[in-house]
Design a protein around this motif. Structure first.
Motif, PDB file in Angstrom:
ATOM      1  N   GLY A 186      -5.366 -97.666 -61.685  1.00  0.00           N
ATOM      2  CA  GLY A 186      -5.215 -96.263 -62.672  1.00  0.00           C
ATOM      3  C   GLY A 186      -5.070 -95.029 -61.844  1.00  0.00           C
ATOM      4  N   ALA A 187      -6.150 -95.100 -60.822  1.00  0.00           N
ATOM      5  CA  ALA A 187      -6.296 -93.831 -60.030  1.00  0.00           C
ATOM      6  C   ALA A 187      -5.287 -93.637 -58.828  1.00  0.00           C
ATOM      7  CB  ALA A 187      -7.684 -93.651 -59.515  1.00  0.00           C
ATOM      8  N   ALA A 188      -4.960 -94.821 -58.348  1.00  0.00           N
ATOM      9  CA  ALA A 188      -4.045 -95.078 -57.393  1.00  0.00           C
ATOM     10  C   ALA A 188      -2.734 -94.714 -58.014  1.00  0.00           C
ATOM     11  CB  ALA A 188      -3.911 -96.542 -56.592  1.00  0.00           C
ATOM     12  N   THR A 189      -2.371 -95.200 -59.079  1.00  0.00           N
ATOM     13  CA  THR A 189      -1.168 -94.740 -59.902  1.00  0.00           C
ATOM     14  C   THR A 189      -0.840 -93.334 -59.960  1.00  0.00           C
ATOM     15  OG1 THR A 189      -0.742 -96.966 -60.971  1.00  0.00           O
ATOM     16  CG2 THR A 189       0.453 -95.320 -61.819  1.00  0.00           C
ATOM     17  N   ALA A 190      -1.895 -92.497 -60.508  1.00  0.00           N
ATOM     18  CA  ALA A 190      -2.018 -91.500 -60.780  1.00  0.00           C
ATOM     19  C   ALA A 190      -1.656 -90.492 -59.736  1.00  0.00           C
ATOM     20  CB  ALA A 190      -3.230 -90.741 -61.761  1.00  0.00           C
ATOM     21  N   ILE A 191      -2.648 -90.777 -58.602  1.00  0.00           N
ATOM     22  CA  ILE A 191      -2.581 -89.882 -57.471  1.00  0.00           C
ATOM     23  C   ILE A 191      -1.261 -90.150 -56.729  1.00  0.00           C
ATOM     24  CG2 ILE A 191      -3.635 -89.540 -54.948  1.00  0.00           C
ATOM     25  CD1 ILE A 191      -5.328 -88.630 -57.189  1.00  0.00           C
ATOM     26  N   GLY A 192      -0.645 -91.289 -56.746  1.00  0.00           N
ATOM     27  CA  GLY A 192       0.458 -91.485 -55.888  1.00  0.00           C
ATOM     28  C   GLY A 192       1.631 -90.640 -56.787  1.00  0.00           C
ATOM     29  N   GLY A 193       1.758 -90.815 -58.119  1.00  0.00           N
ATOM     30  CA  GLY A 193       2.617 -90.183 -58.852  1.00  0.00           C
ATOM     31  C   GLY A 193       2.538 -88.703 -58.599  1.00  0.00           C
ATOM     32  N   ILE A 194       1.326 -88.123 -58.484  1.00  0.00           N
ATOM     33  CA  ILE A 194       1.239 -86.528 -58.260  1.00  0.00           C
ATOM     34  C   ILE A 194       1.687 -86.300 -57.089  1.00  0.00           C
ATOM     35  CG2 ILE A 194      -0.602 -84.703 -58.318  1.00  0.00           C
ATOM     36  CD1 ILE A 194      -1.879 -86.175 -60.326  1.00  0.00           C
ATOM     37  N   CYS A 195       1.310 -86.945 -56.048  1.00  0.00           N
ATOM     38  CA  CYS A 195       1.675 -86.551 -54.575  1.00  0.00           C
ATOM     39  C   CYS A 195       3.231 -86.552 -54.602  1.00  0.00           C
ATOM     40  CB  CYS A 195       1.280 -87.388 -53.722  1.00  0.00           C
ATOM     41  SG  CYS A 195      -0.687 -86.974 -53.454  1.00  0.00           S
ATOM     42  N   ALA A 196       3.935 -87.707 -54.984  1.00  0.00           N
ATOM     43  CA  ALA A 196       5.335 -87.699 -54.848  1.00  0.00           C
ATOM     44  C   ALA A 196       6.030 -86.598 -55.764  1.00  0.00           C
ATOM     45  CB  ALA A 196       5.732 -89.159 -55.480  1.00  0.00           C
ATOM     46  N   PHE A 197       5.605 -86.353 -56.840  1.00  0.00           N
ATOM     47  CA  PHE A 197       6.143 -85.344 -57.488  1.00  0.00           C
ATOM     48  C   PHE A 197       5.963 -83.888 -56.848  1.00  0.00           C
ATOM     49  CE2 PHE A 197       5.912 -81.962 -61.007  1.00  0.00           C
ATOM     50  CZ  PHE A 197       7.187 -82.135 -61.608  1.00  0.00           C
ATOM     51  N   VAL A 201      13.523 -91.748 -58.762  1.00  0.00           N
ATOM     52  CA  VAL A 201      13.761 -92.692 -59.615  1.00  0.00           C
ATOM     53  C   VAL A 201      13.186 -94.246 -59.134  1.00  0.00           C
ATOM     54  CG1 VAL A 201      15.589 -93.960 -60.729  1.00  0.00           C
ATOM     55  CG2 VAL A 201      15.696 -91.715 -60.449  1.00  0.00           C
ATOM     56  N   PHE A 202      13.370 -94.479 -57.711  1.00  0.00           N
ATOM     57  CA  PHE A 202      12.689 -95.624 -57.207  1.00  0.00           C
ATOM     58  C   PHE A 202      11.465 -95.738 -57.303  1.00  0.00           C
ATOM     59  CE2 PHE A 202      16.735 -96.061 -54.227  1.00  0.00           C
ATOM     60  CZ  PHE A 202      17.574 -96.528 -55.231  1.00  0.00           C
ATOM     61  N   ALA A 203      10.616 -94.399 -57.244  1.00  0.00           N
ATOM     62  CA  ALA A 203       9.145 -94.447 -57.297  1.00  0.00           C
ATOM     63  C   ALA A 203       8.563 -94.900 -58.610  1.00  0.00           C
ATOM     64  CB  ALA A 203       8.795 -92.723 -57.187  1.00  0.00           C
ATOM     65  N   GLN A 204       9.346 -95.026 -59.644  1.00  0.00           N
ATOM     66  CA  GLN A 204       8.814 -95.619 -60.941  1.00  0.00           C
ATOM     67  C   GLN A 204       8.885 -97.193 -60.722  1.00  0.00           C
ATOM     68  OE1 GLN A 204       8.409 -92.968 -62.771  1.00  0.00           O
ATOM     69  NE2 GLN A 204       9.565 -91.759 -61.374  1.00  0.00           N
ATOM     70  N   PHE A 205       9.946 -97.816 -59.813  1.00  0.00           N
ATOM     71  CA  PHE A 205       9.772 -99.091 -59.883  1.00  0.00           C
ATOM     72  C   PHE A 205       8.914 -99.672 -58.595  1.00  0.00           C
ATOM     73  CE2 PHE A 205      14.194 -97.982 -61.345  1.00  0.00           C
ATOM     74  CZ  PHE A 205      14.307 -98.809 -62.353  1.00  0.00           C
ATOM     75  N   VAL A 206       8.813 -98.763 -57.738  1.00  0.00           N
ATOM     76  CA  VAL A 206       7.527 -98.948 -56.830  1.00  0.00           C
ATOM     77  C   VAL A 206       6.200 -99.213 -57.317  1.00  0.00           C
ATOM     78  CG1 VAL A 206       6.668 -97.882 -54.615  1.00  0.00           C
ATOM     79  CG2 VAL A 206       9.119 -97.914 -54.803  1.00  0.00           C
ATOM     80  N   LEU A 207       5.975 -98.178 -58.314  1.00  0.00           N
ATOM     81  CA  LEU A 207       4.640 -98.377 -58.896  1.00  0.00           C
ATOM     82  C   LEU A 207       4.539 -99.620 -59.586  1.00  0.00           C
ATOM     83  CD1 LEU A 207       4.419 -94.845 -60.773  1.00  0.00           C
ATOM     84  CD2 LEU A 207       3.067 -95.562 -58.610  1.00  0.00           C
ATOM     85  N   ARG A 208       5.397-100.400 -59.807  1.00  0.00           N
ATOM     86  CA  ARG A 208       5.051-101.572 -60.304  1.00  0.00           C
ATOM     87  C   ARG A 208       5.037-102.742 -59.379  1.00  0.00           C
ATOM     88  NH1 ARG A 208      10.343-101.779 -64.859  1.00  0.00           N
ATOM     89  NH2 ARG A 208       9.792 -99.904 -65.955  1.00  0.00           N
ATOM     90  N   ASP A 209       5.540-102.632 -58.186  1.00  0.00           N
ATOM     91  CA  ASP A 209       5.414-103.402 -57.286  1.00  0.00           C
ATOM     92  C   ASP A 209       5.302-102.931 -55.758  1.00  0.00           C
ATOM     93  OD1 ASP A 209       5.319-105.782 -55.479  1.00  0.00           O
ATOM     94  OD2 ASP A 209       7.311-106.233 -55.862  1.00  0.00           O
ATOM     95  N   PRO A 210       4.189-102.403 -55.528  1.00  0.00           N
ATOM     96  CA  PRO A 210       3.994-101.273 -54.126  1.00  0.00           C
ATOM     97  C   PRO A 210       4.264-102.105 -53.163  1.00  0.00           C
ATOM     98  CG  PRO A 210       2.243-101.095 -55.656  1.00  0.00           C
ATOM     99  CD  PRO A 210       2.782-102.315 -56.263  1.00  0.00           C
TER     100      PRO A 210
END
Length: 443
Positions: free
Chosen positions: A173-184, A356-365
């Motif tokens: 969960g933390a990895a997903t949140a931090i990665g998403g915030i940095c990308a945004f 957009v691709f980032a949403q799919f990368v979060l499922r399979d990094p």
């Protein structure tokens, strides 16, 4: 180099002294903190207490409706007509009527009110009645509700990463949140500050100020000074936003301290008090740390924060420099903002696609899509920041960084070829064919 520094200083000082920069720098954290402080205040302190009367002719629900800070239940022992007549006089919010045959006909329950009740209140009343009916039917079947609750199991697994250093706790969960915030943040910064470079070049071109500047510095030096100067403006604004947000959050937390627990021990005590009346299955599910703050901090600390922060700074600057060079070339090629649309699309599409691709990368990094999009310079700043919190091999990070630097050098060379011709070109509609000629033009 001296000329680049002079242009850089001018671009930086001109922008940080603008009223718009100062207003947005100080206003944005205020709006951010004010928004969440308002939401918390509304959720915690602005809900008024309501009185709900209960007329239970079945006798099965006496004491089943639990009072709370926002709802106070009163049980009546009169006829339905009398209860309805006295509803307005008592200024109660609603009257819940439960008939004698509610077990056979649950849909006969009625809620009377001077005006429409909220959906939340209606749902709470219905759930209480449903729960009591279920308990009675389970008891008649020889099954108590406690047995039913104990049979419900909530699995809460712990993720552990196996590395050369040994076993280490991790948090998806933390990895997903931090990665998403940095990308945004990178996604937004490329658009905001890249557009500033383009508009700054266009304004100087249309006002003919650039003709004076070009007499003292080379076009490449002017372009690089603008790009780096705006980059420093962006970093300055980010740092100020972080510092002000932290300060204002602390102040807002102190102001709301009377309504929220101040000490982690108070939070733990509240959890312990709540657990006293919970079934065994729920206690098993909540057997982890009692303090949610410690859970969040533990999840964040399980990540490699030094690597994430250093990579964020690199990809933030690398992504901005790569795209801002192209934005600067577009600004030099056109005379007004209206003409920029035809050239903006090819530049912005890779940024939009990467988000957009980032949403799919979060499922399979670790998938093939994640690998290739984190290597290609036009998408790597966003995609790689999504992957890094999950763990990326060092050679992939190194390869991505090298290609990003080479990509920046390539876009800078391309932009410089267009910039040196377009910056002094006026009154002509430029096409892609014309831009291609400028790139290979000698002189």
């Amino acid at each position: 180099m001296k000329n680049i520094l002079l242009v850089l200083k001018r671009e930086y000082m001109v922008r940080v002294k603008k009223k718009s920069f100062l207003i947005m720098t100080f206003l944005a954290p205020l709006l951010f903190v004010g928004f969440y402080a308002t939401v918390i205040w509304v959720a915690v302190g602005s809900v008024e207490s309501k009185t709900v009367q209960v007329l239970d002719q079945s006798g099965l629900f006496t004491g089943q409706f639990q009072n709370s800070k926002t709802i106070n239940f009163q049980y009546l022992t009169m006829s339905l007509d009398s209860a309805k007549a006295s509803l307005k006089a008592t200024k109660s919010t609603a009257l819940v009527y439960i008939p004698e045959d509610v077990m056979e006909n649950p849909k006969t329950v009625k809620i009377y009110a001077p005006k429409n009740v909220s959906l939340e209140l209606q749902s709470d009343i219905e759930k209480t009645i449903e729960k009591q009916i279920e308990s009675i039917k389970l008891t008649e079947a020889g099954i108590t509700r406690r047995v039913l609750e104990d049979s419900r199991i909530n699995v809460d697994s712990q993720t552990i990463s196996l590395s050369e250093e040994g076993e280490k706790s991790s948090s998806s969960g933390a990895a997903t949140a931090i990665g998403g915030i940095c990308a945004f943040l990178i996604y937004i910064s490329v658009f905001v500050y890249g557009t500033q470079v383009m508009r700054g070049v266009t304004e100087e071109k249309t006002s003919r100020i650039v003709e004076v500047i070009i007499s003292s510095v080379k076009p490449f030096q002017l372009m690089m000074g603008k790009i780096i100067g705006v980059a420093l403006v962006g970093l300055t604004q980010f740092v100020l936003w972080i510092l002000l947000t932290v300060a204002l959050t602390s102040v807002a937390g102190a102001m709301l301290g009377d309504q929220l627990p101040k000490d982690p021990q108070q939070i733990e005590q509240q959890f312990n008090d709540l657990n006293k009346n919970m079934p065994a299955s729920a206690l098993k599910a909540n057997s982890g740390p009692a303090n949610p703050v410690s859970e969040v901090l533990s999840a964040v600390n399980s990540l490699n924060l030094p690597l994430i922060i250093s990579c964020f700074l690199f990809y933030f600057l690398g992504g901005y420099l790569l795209y801002s060079a192209l934005f600067g070339a577009v600004g030099a090629a056109v005379d007004n903002d209206a003409d920029t649309q035809q050239f903006m699309l090819p530049i912005t599409l890779p940024i939009i696609f990467s988000f957009v691709f980032a949403q799919f990368v979060l499922r399979d990094p670790d998938g093939s899509l994640a690998f290739w999009t984190s290597i290609i310079p036009f998408t790597s700043p966003i995609i790689m920041m999504v992957r890094i919190p999950f763990g990326v091999p060092g050679w992939q990070i190194a390869l991505s960084m090298v290609l990003l630097v080479l990509g920046f050098m390539g876009t800078t060379w391309l932009a410089a070829r267009i910039y040196r011709i377009g910056i002094l070109m006026y009154g002509k509609k430029v096409s892609y064919k014309e831009l291609a000629k400028w790139v290979f033009y000698r002189g």
